[in-house]
Design a protein around this motif. Structure first.
Motif, PDB file in Angstrom:
ATOM      1  N   HIS A 171       3.168  -5.370  29.376  1.00 32.95           N
ATOM      2  CA  HIS A 171       1.847  -5.483  28.768  1.00 32.95           C
ATOM      3  C   HIS A 171       1.030  -4.192  28.855  1.00 32.95           C
ATOM      4  O   HIS A 171      -0.052  -4.108  28.263  1.00 32.95           O
ATOM      5  CB  HIS A 171       1.050  -6.608  29.438  1.00 32.95           C
ATOM      6  CG  HIS A 171       1.709  -7.949  29.317  1.00 32.95           C
ATOM      7  ND1 HIS A 171       2.345  -8.562  30.380  1.00 32.95           N
ATOM      8  CD2 HIS A 171       1.842  -8.784  28.259  1.00 32.95           C
ATOM      9  CE1 HIS A 171       2.829  -9.721  29.992  1.00 32.95           C
ATOM     10  NE2 HIS A 171       2.555  -9.887  28.719  1.00 32.95           N
ATOM     11  N   ALA A 172       1.539  -3.203  29.576  1.00 40.88           N
ATOM     12  CA  ALA A 172       0.733  -2.015  29.840  1.00 40.88           C
ATOM     13  C   ALA A 172       0.505  -1.144  28.605  1.00 40.88           C
ATOM     14  O   ALA A 172      -0.440  -0.357  28.565  1.00 40.88           O
ATOM     15  CB  ALA A 172       1.395  -1.177  30.937  1.00 40.88           C
ATOM     16  N   LEU A 173       1.363  -1.266  27.597  1.00 35.96           N
ATOM     17  CA  LEU A 173       1.183  -0.473  26.378  1.00 35.96           C
ATOM     18  C   LEU A 173      -0.057  -0.869  25.606  1.00 35.96           C
ATOM     19  O   LEU A 173      -0.625  -0.066  24.875  1.00 35.96           O
ATOM     20  CB  LEU A 173       2.409  -0.638  25.466  1.00 35.96           C
ATOM     21  CG  LEU A 173       3.675   0.130  25.821  1.00 35.96           C
ATOM     22  CD1 LEU A 173       4.834  -0.399  24.989  1.00 35.96           C
ATOM     23  CD2 LEU A 173       3.488   1.614  25.576  1.00 35.96           C
ATOM     24  N   PHE A 174      -0.482  -2.126  25.756  1.00 31.73           N
ATOM     25  CA  PHE A 174      -1.505  -2.676  24.877  1.00 31.73           C
ATOM     26  C   PHE A 174      -2.691  -3.192  25.683  1.00 31.73           C
ATOM     27  O   PHE A 174      -2.576  -4.200  26.399  1.00 31.73           O
ATOM     28  CB  PHE A 174      -0.913  -3.802  24.028  1.00 31.73           C
ATOM     29  CG  PHE A 174       0.266  -3.350  23.204  1.00 31.73           C
ATOM     30  CD1 PHE A 174       0.076  -2.591  22.058  1.00 31.73           C
ATOM     31  CD2 PHE A 174       1.563  -3.661  23.587  1.00 31.73           C
ATOM     32  CE1 PHE A 174       1.153  -2.154  21.301  1.00 31.73           C
ATOM     33  CE2 PHE A 174       2.643  -3.232  22.836  1.00 31.73           C
ATOM     34  CZ  PHE A 174       2.435  -2.476  21.694  1.00 31.73           C
ATOM     35  N   PRO A 175      -3.857  -2.535  25.588  1.00 31.92           N
ATOM     36  CA  PRO A 175      -5.040  -2.935  26.361  1.00 31.92           C
ATOM     37  C   PRO A 175      -5.537  -4.342  26.058  1.00 31.92           C
ATOM     38  O   PRO A 175      -6.307  -4.905  26.836  1.00 31.92           O
ATOM     39  CB  PRO A 175      -6.094  -1.886  25.951  1.00 31.92           C
ATOM     40  CG  PRO A 175      -5.310  -0.711  25.473  1.00 31.92           C
ATOM     41  CD  PRO A 175      -4.088  -1.290  24.825  1.00 31.92           C
ATOM     42  N   SER A 176      -5.117  -4.913  24.943  1.00 31.19           N
ATOM     43  CA  SER A 176      -5.585  -6.244  24.583  1.00 31.19           C
ATOM     44  C   SER A 176      -5.214  -7.283  25.636  1.00 31.19           C
ATOM     45  O   SER A 176      -5.919  -8.289  25.799  1.00 31.19           O
ATOM     46  CB  SER A 176      -5.007  -6.657  23.229  1.00 31.19           C
ATOM     47  OG  SER A 176      -3.591  -6.581  23.242  1.00 31.19           O
ATOM     48  N   TRP A 177      -4.117  -7.074  26.356  1.00 30.96           N
ATOM     49  CA  TRP A 177      -3.693  -8.059  27.351  1.00 30.96           C
ATOM     50  C   TRP A 177      -4.739  -8.225  28.444  1.00 30.96           C
ATOM     51  O   TRP A 177      -5.192  -9.333  28.741  1.00 30.96           O
ATOM     52  CB  TRP A 177      -2.345  -7.643  27.946  1.00 30.96           C
ATOM     53  CG  TRP A 177      -1.877  -8.536  29.051  1.00 30.96           C
ATOM     54  CD1 TRP A 177      -1.937  -8.289  30.395  1.00 30.96           C
ATOM     55  CD2 TRP A 177      -1.272  -9.835  28.925  1.00 30.96           C
ATOM     56  NE1 TRP A 177      -1.417  -9.326  31.108  1.00 30.96           N
ATOM     57  CE2 TRP A 177      -0.995 -10.300  30.226  1.00 30.96           C
ATOM     58  CE3 TRP A 177      -0.937 -10.629  27.839  1.00 30.96           C
ATOM     59  CZ2 TRP A 177      -0.399 -11.527  30.473  1.00 30.96           C
ATOM     60  CZ3 TRP A 177      -0.335 -11.860  28.081  1.00 30.96           C
ATOM     61  CH2 TRP A 177      -0.078 -12.295  29.372  1.00 30.96           C
ATOM     62  N   TRP A 181      -7.869 -11.444  29.166  1.00 30.52           N
ATOM     63  CA  TRP A 181      -8.072 -12.211  30.393  1.00 30.52           C
ATOM     64  C   TRP A 181      -9.340 -11.823  31.139  1.00 30.52           C
ATOM     65  O   TRP A 181      -9.771 -12.542  32.046  1.00 30.52           O
ATOM     66  CB  TRP A 181      -6.867 -12.037  31.305  1.00 30.52           C
ATOM     67  CG  TRP A 181      -5.625 -12.647  30.748  1.00 30.52           C
ATOM     68  CD1 TRP A 181      -4.532 -11.991  30.257  1.00 30.52           C
ATOM     69  CD2 TRP A 181      -5.351 -14.047  30.590  1.00 30.52           C
ATOM     70  NE1 TRP A 181      -3.594 -12.889  29.796  1.00 30.52           N
ATOM     71  CE2 TRP A 181      -4.073 -14.161  29.992  1.00 30.52           C
ATOM     72  CE3 TRP A 181      -6.057 -15.210  30.884  1.00 30.52           C
ATOM     73  CZ2 TRP A 181      -3.495 -15.390  29.698  1.00 30.52           C
ATOM     74  CZ3 TRP A 181      -5.483 -16.444  30.598  1.00 30.52           C
ATOM     75  CH2 TRP A 181      -4.215 -16.527  30.012  1.00 30.52           C
ATOM     76  N   ALA A 182      -9.937 -10.701  30.782  1.00 34.01           N
ATOM     77  CA  ALA A 182     -11.116 -10.220  31.500  1.00 34.01           C
ATOM     78  C   ALA A 182     -12.369 -11.030  31.178  1.00 34.01           C
ATOM     79  O   ALA A 182     -13.302 -11.073  31.984  1.00 34.01           O
ATOM     80  CB  ALA A 182     -11.352  -8.746  31.191  1.00 34.01           C
ATOM     81  N   GLN A 183     -12.409 -11.644  30.011  1.00 39.09           N
ATOM     82  CA  GLN A 183     -13.608 -12.400  29.645  1.00 39.09           C
ATOM     83  C   GLN A 183     -13.254 -13.533  28.700  1.00 39.09           C
ATOM     84  O   GLN A 183     -12.279 -13.465  27.958  1.00 39.09           O
ATOM     85  CB  GLN A 183     -14.629 -11.479  28.969  1.00 39.09           C
ATOM     86  CG  GLN A 183     -14.121 -10.790  27.716  1.00 39.09           C
ATOM     87  CD  GLN A 183     -15.137  -9.825  27.131  1.00 39.09           C
ATOM     88  OE1 GLN A 183     -16.232  -9.678  27.641  1.00 39.09           O
ATOM     89  NE2 GLN A 183     -14.762  -9.183  26.048  1.00 39.09           N
ATOM     90  N   ARG A 184     -14.066 -14.581  28.756  1.00 39.00           N
ATOM     91  CA  ARG A 184     -13.913 -15.714  27.850  1.00 39.00           C
ATOM     92  C   ARG A 184     -14.962 -15.623  26.753  1.00 39.00           C
ATOM     93  O   ARG A 184     -16.110 -15.259  27.013  1.00 39.00           O
ATOM     94  CB  ARG A 184     -14.063 -17.029  28.605  1.00 39.00           C
ATOM     95  CG  ARG A 184     -12.897 -17.360  29.510  1.00 39.00           C
ATOM     96  CD  ARG A 184     -13.070 -18.729  30.129  1.00 39.00           C
ATOM     97  NE  ARG A 184     -11.912 -19.119  30.906  1.00 39.00           N
ATOM     98  CZ  ARG A 184     -10.838 -19.720  30.396  1.00 39.00           C
ATOM     99  NH1 ARG A 184     -10.799 -20.013  29.102  1.00 39.00           N
ATOM    100  NH2 ARG A 184      -9.813 -20.048  31.169  1.00 39.00           N
TER     101      ARG A 184
END
Length: 218
Positions: A171-177, A181-184
């Motif tokens: 998942h490290a290639l893509f910041p979207s991951w 999970w950081a916010q709802r």
């Protein structure tokens, strides 16, 4: 009924470019398939010839001979047998002779007394050299590796026999991951939707300028 074919010398340039792009797409997909077959069948000459002649191997070495030596050592030391199964393959061109791609791979490994399953993706750079497409770089990003009978639930899903578990870089290639999970989202309002990615920029848009992850060698 008769048909006619436009000679290549008189065909519109844009048509020739589109045909070349289609042929290049197929050649690159074949390149990934040949990688898997040659690796699993241990034909290391066929394997390393899929890479650019001056392929970088480690920090200080270049060339197919060094790559062959590294692959040989890795396979003999760790795996009695392997099988690589390819999934979806996204390819985007920066110019007619250079492209970037992401290809999924689910792999099986016989390693000592354990049968290890792996899910990963390759982040690839491709280059056409002397009319033939080659790998310029393959960056393997792993999600999990675990014995067939031990589902990799939880953290540190890279679980090779005889080694401490560690975190993969799937998942490290893509910041979207992490962003997901950081916010709802606020359920009382509709979320904003970004504009579609430009043509040939889907992967770059998803990457959002993130640096390449550091890959841990098995």
């Amino acid at each position: 009924m008769t048909t006619s074919t436009v000679p290549a010398s008189t065909a519109p340039a844009d048509l020739l470019a589109r045909i070349d792009r289609l042929e290049s797409l197929d050649a690159i997909r074949q390149l990934a398939a040949k990688y898997s077959l040659s690796l699993d069948m241990r034909d290391l000459d066929a394997h390393v010839n899929l890479f650019a002649p001056d392929i970088r191997v480690g920090r200080e070495k270049t060339g197919r001979a060094h790559l062959k030596a590294w692959v040989d050592d890795t396979l003999r030391d760790q795996f009695s047998g392997t099988s690589h199964h390819l999934g979806q393959h996204i390819i985007e061109f920066s110019d007619p002779d250079h492209a970037t791609g992401v290809v999924y791979s689910k792999n099986e490994h016989e390693t000592g007394p354990e049968w290890v399953l792996m899910q990963m993706l390759y982040w690839d750079d491709y280059e056409r050299i002397d009319g033939r497409w080659h790998f310029r770089r393959r960056l393997p990003c792993y999600w999990y590796a675990s014995d067939l009978n031990k589902p990799p639930i939880g953290d540190r899903k890279m679980r090779w026999p005889g080694r401490e578990p560690y975190q993969g870089t799937f998942h490290a290639l893509f910041p979207s991951w992490q962003a997901f999970w950081a916010q709802r989202p606020d359920k009382d309002s509709l979320p904003e939707v970004a504009a579609p990615a430009p043509m040939e920029k889907f992967l770059a848009t998803m990457r959002r300028g993130a640096p390449d992850p550091r890959i841990r060698v098995r």
